[in-house]
Scaffold this motif. Structure first.
Motif, PDB file in Angstrom:
ATOM      1  N   GLY A   1      55.236-110.431 -19.622  1.00 39.91           N
ATOM      2  CA  GLY A   1      54.560-110.430 -18.336  1.00 39.91           C
ATOM      3  C   GLY A   1      53.805-111.709 -18.003  1.00 39.91           C
ATOM      4  O   GLY A   1      53.153-111.805 -16.972  1.00 39.91           O
ATOM      5  N   GLU A   2      53.897-112.705 -18.899  1.00 35.13           N
ATOM      6  CA  GLU A   2      53.210-113.966 -18.644  1.00 35.13           C
ATOM      7  C   GLU A   2      54.190-115.071 -18.315  1.00 35.13           C
ATOM      8  O   GLU A   2      55.225-115.212 -18.965  1.00 35.13           O
ATOM      9  N   GLU A   3      53.824-115.886 -17.330  1.00 35.55           N
ATOM     10  CA  GLU A   3      54.642-117.040 -16.997  1.00 35.55           C
ATOM     11  C   GLU A   3      54.371-118.174 -17.978  1.00 35.55           C
ATOM     12  O   GLU A   3      53.229-118.554 -18.182  1.00 35.55           O
ATOM     13  N   LYS A   4      55.438-118.674 -18.583  1.00 33.76           N
ATOM     14  CA  LYS A   4      55.290-119.831 -19.463  1.00 33.76           C
ATOM     15  C   LYS A   4      56.062-120.995 -18.853  1.00 33.76           C
ATOM     16  O   LYS A   4      57.297-121.019 -18.885  1.00 33.76           O
ATOM     17  N   THR A   5      55.337-121.925 -18.282  1.00 31.73           N
ATOM     18  CA  THR A   5      55.966-123.078 -17.642  1.00 31.73           C
ATOM     19  C   THR A   5      56.340-124.116 -18.692  1.00 31.73           C
ATOM     20  O   THR A   5      55.497-124.512 -19.493  1.00 31.73           O
ATOM     21  N   THR A   6      57.601-124.544 -18.664  1.00 30.58           N
ATOM     22  CA  THR A   6      58.034-125.493 -19.700  1.00 30.58           C
ATOM     23  C   THR A   6      58.413-126.859 -19.161  1.00 30.58           C
ATOM     24  O   THR A   6      58.479-127.817 -19.920  1.00 30.58           O
ATOM     25  N   ALA A   7      58.685-126.954 -17.867  1.00 28.64           N
ATOM     26  CA  ALA A   7      59.062-128.270 -17.337  1.00 28.64           C
ATOM     27  C   ALA A   7      58.800-128.379 -15.850  1.00 28.64           C
ATOM     28  O   ALA A   7      58.845-127.386 -15.117  1.00 28.64           O
ATOM     29  N   PHE A   8      58.531-129.613 -15.427  1.00 28.23           N
ATOM     30  CA  PHE A   8      58.395-129.941 -14.008  1.00 28.23           C
ATOM     31  C   PHE A   8      59.402-131.015 -13.646  1.00 28.23           C
ATOM     32  O   PHE A   8      59.680-131.899 -14.462  1.00 28.23           O
ATOM     33  N   TYR A   9      59.940-130.926 -12.459  1.00 26.38           N
ATOM     34  CA  TYR A   9      60.866-131.945 -11.969  1.00 26.38           C
ATOM     35  C   TYR A   9      60.367-132.451 -10.634  1.00 26.38           C
ATOM     36  O   TYR A   9      60.168-131.657  -9.709  1.00 26.38           O
ATOM     37  N   THR A  10      60.136-133.764 -10.546  1.00 25.97           N
ATOM     38  CA  THR A  10      59.657-134.360  -9.299  1.00 25.97           C
ATOM     39  C   THR A  10      60.657-135.400  -8.809  1.00 25.97           C
ATOM     40  O   THR A  10      61.787-135.443  -9.316  1.00 25.97           O
ATOM     41  N   GLU A  11      60.247-136.210  -7.866  1.00 22.71           N
ATOM     42  CA  GLU A  11      61.124-137.186  -7.232  1.00 22.71           C
ATOM     43  C   GLU A  11      62.038-137.900  -8.237  1.00 22.71           C
ATOM     44  O   GLU A  11      61.569-138.416  -9.249  1.00 22.71           O
ATOM     45  N   MET A  12      63.316-137.937  -7.922  1.00 21.80           N
ATOM     46  CA  MET A  12      64.290-138.678  -8.732  1.00 21.80           C
ATOM     47  C   MET A  12      64.607-138.022 -10.066  1.00 21.80           C
ATOM     48  O   MET A  12      65.089-138.696 -10.971  1.00 21.80           O
ATOM     49  N   GLU A  13      64.315-136.748 -10.199  1.00 21.43           N
ATOM     50  CA  GLU A  13      64.660-136.084 -11.458  1.00 21.43           C
ATOM     51  C   GLU A  13      65.704-134.994 -11.233  1.00 21.43           C
ATOM     52  O   GLU A  13      65.664-134.288 -10.223  1.00 21.43           O
ATOM     53  N   ALA A  14      66.609-134.889 -12.185  1.00 19.61           N
ATOM     54  CA  ALA A  14      67.732-133.965 -12.063  1.00 19.61           C
ATOM     55  C   ALA A  14      67.625-132.840 -13.080  1.00 19.61           C
ATOM     56  O   ALA A  14      67.105-133.038 -14.181  1.00 19.61           O
TER      57      ALA A  14
ATOM     58  N   ASP B   1      50.199-137.915 -11.636  1.00 27.12           N
ATOM     59  CA  ASP B   1      50.440-137.136 -10.412  1.00 27.12           C
ATOM     60  C   ASP B   1      50.534-135.639 -10.717  1.00 27.12           C
ATOM     61  O   ASP B   1      50.040-134.811  -9.953  1.00 27.12           O
ATOM     62  N   LEU B   2      51.151-135.301 -11.847  1.00 24.75           N
ATOM     63  CA  LEU B   2      51.334-133.880 -12.179  1.00 24.75           C
ATOM     64  C   LEU B   2      50.003-133.155 -12.248  1.00 24.75           C
ATOM     65  O   LEU B   2      49.870-132.017 -11.810  1.00 24.75           O
ATOM     66  N   ILE B   3      49.005-133.826 -12.839  1.00 29.57           N
ATOM     67  CA  ILE B   3      47.698-133.197 -13.013  1.00 29.57           C
ATOM     68  C   ILE B   3      47.068-132.878 -11.665  1.00 29.57           C
ATOM     69  O   ILE B   3      46.323-131.909 -11.525  1.00 29.57           O
ATOM     70  N   GLN B   4      47.401-133.676 -10.666  1.00 32.11           N
ATOM     71  CA  GLN B   4      46.889-133.417  -9.322  1.00 32.11           C
ATOM     72  C   GLN B   4      47.661-132.295  -8.633  1.00 32.11           C
ATOM     73  O   GLN B   4      47.085-131.401  -8.042  1.00 32.11           O
ATOM     74  N   ARG B   5      48.965-132.331  -8.743  1.00 29.25           N
ATOM     75  CA  ARG B   5      49.762-131.463  -7.872  1.00 29.25           C
ATOM     76  C   ARG B   5      50.122-130.123  -8.478  1.00 29.25           C
ATOM     77  O   ARG B   5      50.606-129.238  -7.756  1.00 29.25           O
TER      78      ARG B   5
END
Lengths: 192, 192
Positions: free
Chosen positions: A64-77, A159-163
């Motif tokens: 029942g818990e969300e475990k975030t493992t990755a972020f993808y931002t501009e220019m990432e596939a 940027d990640l820490i902000q957004r």
DNA sequence: TATATTTCTTAACTTAAGTTAAGAAATACG
DNA sequence: CGTATTTCTTAACTTAAGTTAAGAAATATA
């Protein structure tokens, strides 16, 4: 917007004007709003994503818990595991912000490959580089403490820490949200 | 021994007898003894490895301490980051056991590709699969405690626990050797 | 085989993360 | 704009990892 994609491709191969014109009308550009879920656990998707603007994340739902493992931002596939392995997806992909991305699949890739064979060479290069980066990131994670990981993030992707919401950052760093809060408090009182 | 390589390739593509015969005399087979260092920090290597028998490991030397981040055993391939990025290596690669492996490079790969184009397709597939696996492993690591990671290892690669020294296993699990000892003691007293 | 060296285990103590809970801050939305 | 909801912070307590050190076990080597 489409320039971002062409700029990205330009890092790997040189395209003629003709080739550029062949890419753009392929109907791969999509705008999705914050909160949209692109992929759900259990789905058999065949879609790959390339972020032009915005931010998406992958997360698992464990106990029942969300475990975030990755972020993808501009220019990432991102090609989800389920696409490669032909298995149901183990995780979700959702949009953290309003996001513009390309959505592709094996058919479209084949189309690209036939239109200009350079494309395959590019994919190979990207895949290799990504693998190297991925391994490096994993190594860095293994050999670091949560605090070092946070400092690294501050250094490399401020940027990640902000957004990104803290609770998502926390599991990305391998800890609980409360621990991240505490860790930050500790860091900032040390400084003064 | 060479059958292991052919078996591995067979998982991805079908080779004719001719093609098989083309691979074997390429002078890529090497036997290295336990303790041999295949790659040192700082070196600009262009070599890729594929383990036929035995076990090699990658490790960083940080503050005079070895941090082991990966093991490669039978049927596993490793292209070091420095080869991909054309940068000096950040880590060492050494043999944990007497090991038989193939050592390849871009030239030999090109030779293979020209001899049979299927080869490139195979590399692409392997690279994609490896990337997916790598990401999965990283996700699993992030979302697990040291004890869960150890249990996972017991489940998925029990051989490693036998053949690899504990201090190397410990950093592979992201903890100190003493903590691994304690963790194991804790686990086994729980059971009884 | 005996000795030296390395590796592993145990223990006591320190530090930091997990857990539970409550309140503050920020954000969403009627 | 104000209220509801979510997210973040703080705190007290628990659990486990880091650290330091010493001795046991295993391995290497003279």
């Amino acid at each position: 917007m489409k320039d971002i994609l062409l700029d990205f491709i330009a890092k790997y191969i040189t395209l003629t004007e003709e080739e550029k014109d062949a890419i753009l009308p392929m109907d791969i550009f999509h705008t999705v709003t914050k909160g949209t879920i692109l992929l759900r656990e259990g789905q058999y998707s065949k879609e790959s994503y390339f972020v032009l603007k915005g931010c998406i994340r992958t997360y698992y739902l464990l106990d029942g818990e969300e475990k975030t493992t990755a972020f993808y931002t501009e220019m990432e596939a991102l090609t989800p595991n389920c696409v490669v392995n032909q298995t149901p997806s183990e995780y979700f992909i959702s949009c953290i912000e309003d996001t513009v991305l390309t959505i592709s699949n094996a058919d479209k890739e084949a189309e690209m490959n036939s239109k200009f064979p350079k494309f395959e060479i590019m994919c190979r290069k990207m895949s290799e580089e990504l693998l190297a980066k991925q391994r490096f990131d994993f190594d860095e994670f293994k050999t670091s403490s949560p605090e070092q990981r946070y400092r690294n993030l501050l250094q490399n992707r401020p940027d990640l820490i902000q957004r990104v919401p803290q609770q998502q950052l926390a599991s990305y760093l391998g800890i609980k949200p409360q621990s991240l809060s505490r860790l930050r408090a500790r860091m900032y009182e040390k400084k003064s």
